[in-house]
Design a protein around this motif. Structure first.
Motif, mmCIF file in Angstrom:
data_model
loop_
_atom_site.group_PDB
_atom_site.id
_atom_site.type_symbol
_atom_site.label_atom_id
_atom_site.label_comp_id
_atom_site.label_asym_id
_atom_site.label_seq_id
_atom_site.Cartn_x
_atom_site.Cartn_y
_atom_site.Cartn_z
ATOM 1 N N GLN A 43 7.730 9.937 1.445
ATOM 2 C CA GLN A 43 8.830 10.835 1.774
ATOM 3 C C GLN A 43 8.201 12.193 2.107
ATOM 4 O OE1 GLN A 43 9.033 13.343 -0.706
ATOM 5 N NE2 GLN A 43 9.948 12.440 -2.538
ATOM 6 N N PRO A 44 8.984 13.182 2.535
ATOM 7 C CA PRO A 44 8.394 14.439 3.022
ATOM 8 C C PRO A 44 7.475 15.172 2.048
ATOM 9 C CG PRO A 44 10.672 14.302 3.715
ATOM 10 C CD PRO A 44 10.437 13.140 2.778
ATOM 11 N N TYR A 45 7.570 14.917 0.746
ATOM 12 C CA TYR A 45 6.693 15.593 -0.215
ATOM 13 C C TYR A 45 5.344 14.883 -0.384
ATOM 14 C CZ TYR A 45 10.818 18.290 -1.514
ATOM 15 O OH TYR A 45 11.922 19.105 -1.495
ATOM 16 N N GLY A 46 5.097 13.863 0.417
ATOM 17 C CA GLY A 46 3.814 13.182 0.370
ATOM 18 C C GLY A 46 3.666 12.187 -0.763
ATOM 19 N N ILE A 47 4.790 11.700 -1.289
ATOM 20 C CA ILE A 47 4.757 10.686 -2.350
ATOM 21 C C ILE A 47 5.574 9.464 -1.923
ATOM 22 C CG2 ILE A 47 4.357 12.332 -4.225
ATOM 23 C CD1 ILE A 47 7.360 12.203 -4.863
ATOM 24 N N ILE B 208 17.674 0.913 -9.655
ATOM 25 C CA ILE B 208 16.262 1.263 -9.762
ATOM 26 C C ILE B 208 16.131 2.648 -10.375
ATOM 27 C CG2 ILE B 208 16.244 2.041 -7.356
ATOM 28 C CD1 ILE B 208 13.334 1.034 -7.188
ATOM 29 N N ASN B 209 15.222 2.766 -11.302
ATOM 30 C CA ASN B 209 14.878 4.056 -11.889
ATOM 31 C C ASN B 209 13.434 4.356 -11.543
ATOM 32 O OD1 ASN B 209 16.920 2.767 -14.067
ATOM 33 N ND2 ASN B 209 17.205 4.957 -13.872
ATOM 34 N N HIS B 210 13.221 5.509 -10.919
ATOM 35 C CA HIS B 210 11.878 5.950 -10.550
ATOM 36 C C HIS B 210 11.350 6.817 -11.691
ATOM 37 C CE1 HIS B 210 12.766 4.363 -6.633
ATOM 38 N NE2 HIS B 210 13.832 5.144 -6.549
ATOM 39 N N LEU B 211 10.228 6.398 -12.264
ATOM 40 C CA LEU B 211 9.713 7.041 -13.468
ATOM 41 C C LEU B 211 8.469 7.886 -13.228
ATOM 42 C CD1 LEU B 211 10.125 3.887 -15.693
ATOM 43 C CD2 LEU B 211 11.706 5.818 -15.474
ATOM 44 N N LYS B 212 7.735 7.560 -12.192
ATOM 45 C CA LYS B 212 6.477 8.254 -11.919
ATOM 46 C C LYS B 212 6.252 8.258 -10.415
ATOM 47 C CE LYS B 212 1.652 8.149 -13.238
ATOM 48 N NZ LYS B 212 0.939 8.392 -14.471
ATOM 49 N N SER B 213 5.661 9.325 -9.897
ATOM 50 C CA SER B 213 5.382 9.368 -8.460
ATOM 51 C C SER B 213 4.001 8.778 -8.188
ATOM 52 C CB SER B 213 5.480 10.798 -7.928
ATOM 53 O OG SER B 213 4.530 11.619 -8.557
ATOM 54 N N PRO C 88 0.830 -1.210 0.000
ATOM 55 C CA PRO C 88 0.000 0.000 0.000
ATOM 56 C C PRO C 88 0.864 1.260 0.000
ATOM 57 C CG PRO C 88 -0.028 -1.026 2.172
ATOM 58 C CD PRO C 88 0.758 -1.929 1.272
ATOM 59 N N VAL C 89 0.354 2.287 -0.658
ATOM 60 C CA VAL C 89 1.017 3.588 -0.655
ATOM 61 C C VAL C 89 0.195 4.502 0.241
ATOM 62 C CG1 VAL C 89 1.810 5.538 -2.038
ATOM 63 C CG2 VAL C 89 1.887 3.217 -2.986
ATOM 64 N N GLY D 299 13.057 4.526 -1.284
ATOM 65 C CA GLY D 299 13.593 3.432 -0.465
ATOM 66 C C GLY D 299 12.555 2.348 -0.213
ATOM 67 N N ALA D 300 11.303 2.759 -0.044
ATOM 68 C CA ALA D 300 10.228 1.776 0.132
ATOM 69 C C ALA D 300 10.026 1.000 -1.168
ATOM 70 C CB ALA D 300 8.934 2.467 0.554
#
Length: 138
Positions: free
Chosen positions: A46-50, A86-91, A39-40, A54-55
């Motif tokens: 993280q502090p920006y609410g996304i 890991i590449n993060h592509l979308k929040s 679950p998200v 790391g998770a």
């Protein structure tokens, strides 16, 4: 492979671990893949609410390491992750993400997995590669 028994076993191993803390649950096992969901919510933000990277990485390594464990004799072998990219592509702010691990290479001593992190609409959130080493238990 008894898929239901495998899922029950994988989920029972999560007790008192990071996987339990992140509420990661294995939901599907196939001949060449494994899927877990997480679950998200504020617990993985993280502090920006996304969703915290790391998770996301913890979900990817969990799914990929458990996938390797399905292909070795865990009575005599142990699986350890040795590299994760890991590449993060979308929040993602809320909902659920799924980690889907598929093999790139399953050798005698190393396994390489591609793990896609997708959301409920199958949007690609992150793409990961995990290398595991297969060692003899001492």
């Amino acid at each position: 492979m008894d898929k239901i028994k495998t899922l029950l076993t994988l989920n029972s191993l999560s007790k008192n671990t990071l996987m339990e803390t992140l509420d990661i649950e294995f939901i599907e096992v196939g001949e060449d893949y494994i899927v877990a969901k997480m679950p998200v919510n504020s617990g993985v933000h993280q502090p920006y609410g996304i969703l915290h990277g790391g998770a996301t990485a913890a979900l990817a390594e969990t799914v990929g390491s458990c996938a390797s464990a399905l292909f070795v004799d865990t009575k005599t072998k142990i699986v350890k992750g040795i590299e994760l990219s890991i590449n993060h592509l979308k929040s993602k702010k809320e909902g659920v993400v799924f980690g889907i691990a598929k093999p790139i290479h399953k050798g005698r001593t190393t396994h390489l997995w591609e793990i896609k992190i997708v959301d409920e609409e199958d949007n690609l959130i992150s793409i990961c590669k995990l290398t595991n080493i297969i060692l003899d238990k001492k």
